[in-house]
Motif scaffolding. Structure first.
Motif, short mmCIF file in Angstrom:
data_model
loop_
_atom_site.label_atom_id
_atom_site.label_comp_id
_atom_site.label_asym_id
_atom_site.label_seq_id
_atom_site.Cartn_x
_atom_site.Cartn_y
_atom_site.Cartn_z
N GLU A 6 0.86 -1.18 0.00
CA GLU A 6 0.00 0.00 0.00
C GLU A 6 0.90 1.23 0.00
OE1 GLU A 6 -3.26 -0.08 2.75
OE2 GLU A 6 -3.40 -2.26 2.62
N THR A 7 0.38 2.34 -0.54
CA THR A 7 1.16 3.57 -0.61
C THR A 7 0.26 4.77 -0.40
OG1 THR A 7 2.62 4.94 -1.97
CG2 THR A 7 0.97 3.62 -3.14
N ASP A 8 0.81 5.82 0.19
CA ASP A 8 0.08 7.08 0.34
C ASP A 8 0.11 7.89 -0.95
OD1 ASP A 8 -0.56 6.56 2.99
OD2 ASP A 8 1.24 7.54 3.76
N ASN A 9 0.87 7.44 -1.95
CA ASN A 9 0.98 8.15 -3.22
C ASN A 9 -0.09 7.74 -4.23
OD1 ASN A 9 3.22 9.63 -2.37
ND2 ASN A 9 4.59 7.96 -2.87
N ALA A 10 -1.04 6.95 -3.80
CA ALA A 10 -2.19 6.56 -4.62
C ALA A 10 -3.42 6.67 -3.73
CB ALA A 10 -2.02 5.13 -5.14
N PRO A 11 -4.60 6.84 -4.33
CA PRO A 11 -5.81 6.97 -3.50
C PRO A 11 -6.06 5.72 -2.67
CG PRO A 11 -6.39 6.76 -5.82
CD PRO A 11 -4.91 6.88 -5.76
N LYS A 12 -6.59 5.94 -1.48
CA LYS A 12 -6.90 4.80 -0.61
C LYS A 12 -7.96 3.91 -1.27
CE LYS A 12 -6.03 7.16 3.79
NZ LYS A 12 -4.64 7.19 3.53
N PRO A 13 -7.83 2.60 -1.13
CA PRO A 13 -8.85 1.69 -1.66
C PRO A 13 -10.22 2.01 -1.03
CG PRO A 13 -6.88 0.46 -1.07
CD PRO A 13 -6.70 1.86 -0.54
N VAL A 14 -11.28 1.76 -1.79
CA VAL A 14 -12.63 2.03 -1.28
C VAL A 14 -13.22 0.82 -0.57
CG1 VAL A 14 -13.11 3.86 -2.97
CG2 VAL A 14 -13.70 1.49 -3.51
N GLY A 15 -12.41 -0.19 -0.35
CA GLY A 15 -12.84 -1.39 0.35
C GLY A 15 -11.65 -2.02 1.05
N LEU A 16 -11.86 -3.20 1.57
CA LEU A 16 -10.81 -3.91 2.29
C LEU A 16 -9.96 -4.74 1.33
CD1 LEU A 16 -9.56 -4.55 5.03
CD2 LEU A 16 -11.18 -6.44 5.24
N TYR A 17 -8.98 -4.09 0.72
CA TYR A 17 -8.04 -4.75 -0.20
C TYR A 17 -6.80 -3.88 -0.31
CZ TYR A 17 -10.33 -1.50 -3.46
OH TYR A 17 -10.86 -0.39 -4.06
N PRO A 18 -5.66 -4.50 -0.62
CA PRO A 18 -4.42 -3.73 -0.76
C PRO A 18 -4.33 -3.10 -2.15
CG PRO A 18 -3.96 -6.03 -1.16
CD PRO A 18 -5.42 -5.94 -0.78
N HIS A 19 -3.41 -2.16 -2.31
CA HIS A 19 -3.15 -1.61 -3.63
C HIS A 19 -2.60 -2.70 -4.56
CE1 HIS A 19 -2.92 2.62 -1.87
NE2 HIS A 19 -3.87 2.66 -2.79
N ALA A 20 -1.75 -3.54 -4.00
CA ALA A 20 -1.12 -4.58 -4.83
C ALA A 20 -0.72 -5.76 -3.97
CB ALA A 20 0.11 -4.01 -5.54
N ARG A 21 -0.52 -6.88 -4.66
CA ARG A 21 -0.06 -8.10 -3.99
C ARG A 21 0.95 -8.77 -4.89
NH1 ARG A 21 -1.62 -11.22 0.19
NH2 ARG A 21 -3.55 -10.11 0.54
N LYS A 22 2.09 -9.11 -4.29
CA LYS A 22 3.16 -9.82 -5.00
C LYS A 22 2.99 -11.32 -4.78
CE LYS A 22 8.10 -10.63 -5.01
NZ LYS A 22 9.35 -10.45 -4.31
N VAL A 23 3.02 -12.07 -5.88
CA VAL A 23 2.99 -13.53 -5.81
C VAL A 23 4.07 -14.00 -6.77
CG1 VAL A 23 1.63 -15.62 -6.16
CG2 VAL A 23 0.51 -13.55 -5.31
N GLY A 24 5.12 -14.62 -6.24
CA GLY A 24 6.24 -15.03 -7.08
C GLY A 24 6.90 -13.79 -7.68
#
Length: 137
Positions: A6-24
């Motif tokens: 998550e970052t403060d340099n992008a708008p906050k999500p409007v629900g319970l989820y992260p900005h991004a998720r790394k998988v592999g």
């Protein structure tokens, strides 16, 4: 390894989820809209005296959403050049596609990820465009 970003340099999500998720070696971005990261304002939106949306500027929203995607990518250890897939949601395909496509071409001259563009009826906030992206780390 599975890691959330998550970052403060992008708008906050409007629900319970992260900005991004790394998988592999891949980074999956949640839907990213055209809200300003600091003010939550939607650039180009015009409202009447009752707060009802009366018009919007799709080009202004395109620039904002691309900046938001870039901010999330960088905060997550990736970059614009590492995007491999972009899904675009437009609320007005008929009126906005040509303008959006023109702005898109400015941002993706060098890196040309796979792209799907869908026309939809609404998004959770009064935005006209949202992106769902996958990038390499």
């Amino acid at each position: 390894m599975n890691q959330k970003f998550e970052t403060d340099n992008a708008p906050k999500p409007v629900g319970l989820y992260p900005h991004a998720r790394k998988v592999g070696d891949l980074l999956f971005l949640s839907g990213v809209g055209a809200r300003d990261a600091k003010t939550n304002e939607i650039h180009g939106n015009v409202y009447d005296e009752n707060g009802k949306l009366v018009s919007y500027d799709i080009e202004a929203q395109c620039h904002t959403v691309f900046q938001n995607v870039k901010a999330i990518l960088e905060a997550s250890g990736s970059s614009w050049e590492k995007l491999v897939d972009v899904t675009v949601f437009l609320t007005n395909m008929e009126d906005d596609f040509k303008k959006y496509n023109k702005v898109y071409a400015e941002y993706f001259k060098e890196n040309q990820p796979c792209r799907t563009t869908l026309g939809i009826t609404a998004l959770p906030t009064p935005i006209a465009i949202e992106l769902k992206c996958v990038a390499m780390i």
